[in-house]
Design an enzyme around this catalytic site. Sequence first.
Site, PDB file in Angstrom:
ATOM      1  N   GLY A  92      68.626  15.814   5.434  1.00 37.15           N
ATOM      2  CA  GLY A  92      69.606  15.392   4.432  1.00 37.15           C
ATOM      3  C   GLY A  92      69.021  15.196   3.045  1.00 37.15           C
ATOM      4  O   GLY A  92      69.684  14.681   2.159  1.00 37.15           O
ATOM      5  N   SER A  99      65.191  22.472   2.131  1.00 34.93           N
ATOM      6  CA  SER A  99      65.247  23.939   2.069  1.00 34.93           C
ATOM      7  C   SER A  99      65.629  24.391   0.663  1.00 34.93           C
ATOM      8  O   SER A  99      65.060  25.352   0.138  1.00 34.93           O
ATOM      9  CB  SER A  99      66.217  24.497   3.105  1.00 34.93           C
ATOM     10  N   ASP A 132      73.045  21.185  -3.183  1.00 36.14           N
ATOM     11  CA  ASP A 132      71.585  21.018  -3.053  1.00 36.14           C
ATOM     12  C   ASP A 132      70.820  21.886  -4.048  1.00 36.14           C
ATOM     13  O   ASP A 132      69.866  21.436  -4.685  1.00 36.14           O
ATOM     14  CB  ASP A 132      71.121  21.448  -1.654  1.00 36.14           C
ATOM     15  N   PRO A 186      61.070  15.476   4.047  1.00 32.87           N
ATOM     16  CA  PRO A 186      61.300  15.741   5.474  1.00 32.87           C
ATOM     17  C   PRO A 186      62.302  16.889   5.671  1.00 32.87           C
ATOM     18  O   PRO A 186      63.261  17.010   4.914  1.00 32.87           O
ATOM     19  CB  PRO A 186      61.890  14.431   6.003  1.00 32.87           C
ATOM     20  N   GLY A 219      67.590  17.811   1.270  1.00 34.14           N
ATOM     21  CA  GLY A 219      67.585  19.064   0.506  1.00 34.14           C
ATOM     22  C   GLY A 219      66.247  19.777   0.480  1.00 34.14           C
ATOM     23  O   GLY A 219      65.895  20.418  -0.513  1.00 34.14           O
TER      24      GLY A 219
HETATM   25  O1  PMV Z   1      72.173  17.889   5.186  1.00 33.03           O
HETATM   26  P1  PMV Z   1      72.297  18.561   3.861  1.00 33.03           P
HETATM   27  O2  PMV Z   1      71.502  17.915   2.788  1.00 33.03           O
HETATM   28  O3  PMV Z   1      72.117  20.052   3.934  1.00 33.03           O
HETATM   29  O4  PMV Z   1      73.808  18.341   3.375  1.00 33.03           O
HETATM   30  C1  PMV Z   1      74.927  18.871   4.024  1.00 33.03           C
HETATM   31  C2  PMV Z   1      76.089  18.484   3.204  1.00 33.03           C
HETATM   32  C3  PMV Z   1      77.444  18.945   3.721  1.00 33.03           C
HETATM   33  O5  PMV Z   1      78.398  18.497   2.786  1.00 33.03           O
HETATM   34  C4  PMV Z   1      77.760  18.334   5.069  1.00 33.03           C
HETATM   35  C5  PMV Z   1      77.516  20.452   3.841  1.00 33.03           C
HETATM   36  C6  PMV Z   1      77.406  21.159   2.507  1.00 33.03           C
HETATM   37  O6  PMV Z   1      76.911  22.305   2.514  1.00 33.03           O
HETATM   38  O7  PMV Z   1      77.862  20.635   1.492  1.00 33.03           O
END
Ligand code: PMV
Length: 330
Positions: A116, A120, A164, A112, A118
Amino acid sequence: MVVASAPGKVYLFGEHAVVYGEPAVPCAIERRATVTVERRADGKLKVHASDLTLDGFTVEYDDDADARPDVDVADSLIDAAVGYVNGAIEQARDAAGAPEVGFDITVESDIPLGAGLGSSAAVVVAGIAAGTRELGVDLPTEEIADRAYRVEYDVQDGQASRADTFCSAVGGAVRVEGDDCRSIEGVGNLPFVIGYDGGAGDTGQLVAGVRSLRDRYEFAADTVETIGDIVRRGEGVLAEGDLEELGGLMDFNHGLLSALGVSSRSLDAMVWAAREADAYGAKLTGAGGGGCIVALDESRSARTALEYTPDCEAAFRAELDAEGVRIEST
Ligand code: PMV
């Protein structure tokens, strides 16, 4: 023609705190983005993305042209999606020393978007791997991770950690602390269950919210540091494979993220559904605000409970994926 795939990830521990130099532990999951790349003679890029949460779009453009897919979604999402694919191709051209080369690119993903997991990073990592291989270059995994990080950094205006992209490139469980990224060896099976509310949070806004709380209140800064303590404790527990204690630490981590204002009603509802179904533990994953939670559960019960939770649009099992980016076919 080259086909490459790369996994999405969940944060076992440490999102948000990682932005302030604390360690984090993302884990690759068995859900992948797949990118197919074929060289074109005319120097153009043609991108077809059929399977993203976006409705799917096809767009043909030169690097500097202002072409835009004709679909009914927010411009910011399109800009980001096109930006990630463009960035990956630019990196592939750069790595191969072939700045003018054109490609047909197809992106498919069962991760999805913006939730959250990853998505992208997985598209960028798979795109760089496929693009370079199509040009006859075999990049080491660490370099794919580094180039993918640069793409995320640019598209997200500097709001990106290495978590990520490194995790998607190398797979398995990893530890990220600033620029220091390493694999965590010897991790056993992690029975992840994911709940998805169908939405997405605004990462930039959520990161800014935590930053302002942290600037304003010493106890918010302490909360961020305490998340770091959970990660340091969690690493040892991960090595021992004690799922009961890992789950307890995930619960604790979720509570602190909630205190920092990045949970939501739907994320909390899914976290509680999983806990009441006797999952070892559950927490939001990623930036928060909406999107996904991750629970640890060996049985079928957390997934079933999530399926019956009105706030949950999709629930699925996605175990730890030990493998990162891979070439599927050439
Ligand atoms: O939502 P995601 O999977 O892109 O994670 C963001 C994670 C944060 O710690 C909030 C920001 C980051 O770039 O680490």
